[in-house]
Design a protein around this motif. Structure first.
Motif, mmCIF file in Angstrom:
data_model
loop_
_atom_site.group_PDB
_atom_site.id
_atom_site.type_symbol
_atom_site.label_atom_id
_atom_site.label_comp_id
_atom_site.label_asym_id
_atom_site.label_seq_id
_atom_site.Cartn_x
_atom_site.Cartn_y
_atom_site.Cartn_z
ATOM 1 N N LEU A 2 1.103 4.096 -3.269
ATOM 2 C CA LEU A 2 1.629 6.034 -2.616
ATOM 3 C C LEU A 2 2.059 6.530 -3.131
ATOM 4 O O LEU A 2 1.722 7.303 -3.529
ATOM 5 C CB LEU A 2 0.983 5.949 -0.991
ATOM 6 N N SER A 25 -9.436 13.512 -8.577
ATOM 7 C CA SER A 25 -9.683 12.391 -8.115
ATOM 8 C C SER A 25 -8.946 11.602 -9.366
ATOM 9 O O SER A 25 -8.347 12.570 -10.694
ATOM 10 C CB SER A 25 -11.067 12.477 -8.053
ATOM 11 N N TRP A 76 -3.500 0.884 -8.128
ATOM 12 C CA TRP A 76 -2.918 1.421 -7.343
ATOM 13 C C TRP A 76 -3.965 1.926 -5.882
ATOM 14 O O TRP A 76 -4.559 2.259 -5.226
ATOM 15 C CB TRP A 76 -2.080 3.264 -7.653
ATOM 16 N N ASP A 77 -4.874 2.929 -7.008
ATOM 17 C CA ASP A 77 -6.521 3.162 -5.614
ATOM 18 C C ASP A 77 -6.912 1.735 -5.079
ATOM 19 O O ASP A 77 -7.312 1.631 -4.197
ATOM 20 C CB ASP A 77 -7.499 4.196 -6.217
ATOM 21 N N ARG A 78 -7.055 0.296 -6.321
ATOM 22 C CA ARG A 78 -7.952 -0.713 -5.137
ATOM 23 C C ARG A 78 -6.104 -1.170 -4.663
ATOM 24 O O ARG A 78 -6.587 -1.507 -3.156
ATOM 25 C CB ARG A 78 -7.690 -1.643 -6.300
ATOM 26 N N ARG A 100 -6.182 3.241 -11.409
ATOM 27 C CA ARG A 100 -7.602 2.853 -10.554
ATOM 28 C C ARG A 100 -6.526 1.327 -9.541
ATOM 29 O O ARG A 100 -7.229 1.064 -8.857
ATOM 30 C CB ARG A 100 -8.343 2.000 -11.523
ATOM 31 N N THR A 124 1.707 6.670 -7.160
ATOM 32 C CA THR A 124 0.513 7.286 -7.234
ATOM 33 C C THR A 124 1.544 9.303 -7.152
ATOM 34 O O THR A 124 1.087 9.731 -8.008
ATOM 35 C CB THR A 124 -0.306 7.294 -6.054
ATOM 36 N N LYS A 145 -4.396 0.780 -1.896
ATOM 37 C CA LYS A 145 -3.823 1.516 -1.079
ATOM 38 C C LYS A 145 -5.340 1.446 -0.194
ATOM 39 O O LYS A 145 -5.774 1.688 1.270
ATOM 40 C CB LYS A 145 -4.323 2.739 -1.552
ATOM 41 N N PHE A 146 -6.716 1.564 -0.745
ATOM 42 C CA PHE A 146 -7.906 1.399 -0.019
ATOM 43 C C PHE A 146 -8.067 0.027 -0.159
ATOM 44 O O PHE A 146 -9.331 0.445 0.838
ATOM 45 C CB PHE A 146 -8.726 2.708 -0.941
ATOM 46 N N ALA A 147 -7.835 -0.526 -0.820
ATOM 47 C CA ALA A 147 -9.288 -1.675 -0.723
ATOM 48 C C ALA A 147 -8.621 -2.940 -0.362
ATOM 49 O O ALA A 147 -8.662 -4.407 -0.322
ATOM 50 C CB ALA A 147 -9.858 -1.687 -2.109
ATOM 51 N N ARG A 148 -7.136 -2.581 -0.453
ATOM 52 C CA ARG A 148 -5.713 -3.828 0.312
ATOM 53 C C ARG A 148 -6.322 -4.956 -1.035
ATOM 54 O O ARG A 148 -6.467 -5.907 -0.580
ATOM 55 C CB ARG A 148 -5.882 -3.780 1.066
ATOM 56 N N ASP A 204 0.902 -1.137 0.231
ATOM 57 C CA ASP A 204 -0.044 0.054 0.291
ATOM 58 C C ASP A 204 0.986 1.303 -0.100
ATOM 59 O O ASP A 204 0.279 2.705 -0.690
ATOM 60 C CB ASP A 204 -0.933 -0.147 1.525
#
Length: 348
Positions: free
Chosen positions: A255, A277, A305-307, A303, A258, A309-312, A251
């Motif tokens: 970050l 965003s 990297w977002d998964r 997208r 990104t 970072k936020f959704a592990r 994660d």
């Protein structure tokens, strides 16, 4: 016969005169006894000294000795007029420790022979002064009665006699000096302090203005031009040395990638703004130097990297390395000529 008659008349006159003189002496004795039966209560009073100066302290003493047991109490005299009383004290007389026997408080004429009192007096009047005695309360079983102790006469003389030409008088002295805080001119001190503070403020302001003028007159040192692509490659090389994927910190790795990629996109496509965003960045990339296929690759990376970072979302070390290579390819493709320095190889 005539001589005998005259002698008898003279004797009668003398007898009448003697009888008339005896009655006043008896009245004076009753008055001196202050209406207290002299056969039951003996009262004495004294003053020391009998002749005193104006305002000098005089000690008066009274002694009450009943012949039969009674309850007696001497009241404290009250100051007023020319008399100032102090130090009044009454206690049992003829007792070794000066205390009343237990259960016989105030009873005199028995185990306690009598009652004595003393007081200090200052008289502020001149001449032959009659000092009235304090009140005496006696209860002999027939009820409480209040009497007055005998009057004492004292003579008050001036401190310095009018005809005393050899009196040792003290020299005349001026008034005492005021304390230092009353002699200091505080208004002048406050004015000097205010002027001093104003002078210090003026000097400080002048020196600051002079420094600003000198700084404005000095030529500004040329600032080195910032190369965002070189900074991005250096940051990517530092990230590779940390080897975050090898430590399982995917994660944090996503970050940082990104952040590097967003900085390059904001530099190449001026339409992209910090804080956008992922959908907003993709929307701003349309119509810029990025073609359609490149925009899709950038959108996929962001997208993904977002998964992470936020959704592990699950990710492997190989996928993380491939993401690093994709960011480096993005930087080099859009870096202006001359080409940015080659980034160090990634850690094994």
């Amino acid at each position: 016969m005539r001589r005998a008659r005259r002698a008898g008349a003279a004797a009668a006159l003398l007898a009448l005169a003697a009888a008339a003189g005896a009655a006043p002496r008896s009245a004076r004795a009753d008055s001196a006894a202050l209406r207290v039966d002299p056969w039951r209560v003996e009262v004495r009073a004294s003053a020391s000294p009998a002749v005193a100066r104006l305002g000098e302290r005089i000690t008066l003493r009274w002694t009450v000795r009943p012949r039969t047991p009674v309850r007696a109490r001497i009241g404290a005299p009250a100051s007023g007029g020319a008399f100032h009383w102090s130090g009044f004290e009454a206690r049992p007389a003829g007792v070794r420790d000066g205390r009343w026997p237990r259960g016989e408080e105030g009873v005199v004429g028995g185990a306690v022979p009598g009652l004595e009192a003393r007081a200090d007096l200052q008289v502020f009047a001149l001449g032959d002064i009659a000092v009235p005695g304090p009140a005496l309360e006696i209860d002999d079983g027939r009820g409480r009665r209040v009497h007055r102790l005998p009057m004492v006469r004292v003579t008050i003389v001036p401190v310095v006699a009018a005809n005393d030409s050899a009196a040792d008088l003290r020299p005349a002295r001026g008034p005492l000096a005021a304390p230092w805080w009353e002699r200091v001119p505080w208004r002048l001190v406050a004015a000097v302090a205010l002027l001093g503070a104003l002078a210090v403020a003026l000097v400080v302001g002048w020196r600051r203005r002079r420094r600003r003028a000198a700084a404005a007159a000095a030529p500004a040192a040329p600032r080195a031009r910032r190369d965002p692509f070189a900074e991005a490659l250096a940051e990517l090389a530092a990230l590779r040395r940390l080897d975050l994927p090898g430590q399982g910190r995917f994660d944090e790795h996503a970050l940082r990638l990104t952040r590097i990629a967003r900085r390059v996109l904001e530099t190449v496509a001026a339409a992209a703004r910090p804080g956008d965003s992922t959908p907003e960045i993709v929307e701003h990339l349309v119509g810029t130097a990025f073609d359609g296929g490149e925009i899709e690759r950038v959108e996929g990376l962001l997208r993904f990297w977002d998964r992470v970072k936020f959704a592990r979302a699950p990710i492997t070390v190989a996928e993380a390395r491939a993401a690093e290579d994709a960011v480096e390819d993005l930087i080099r493709r859009h870096a202006p000529a001359p080409a940015a320095p080659t980034a160090p190889g990634r850690a094994a």
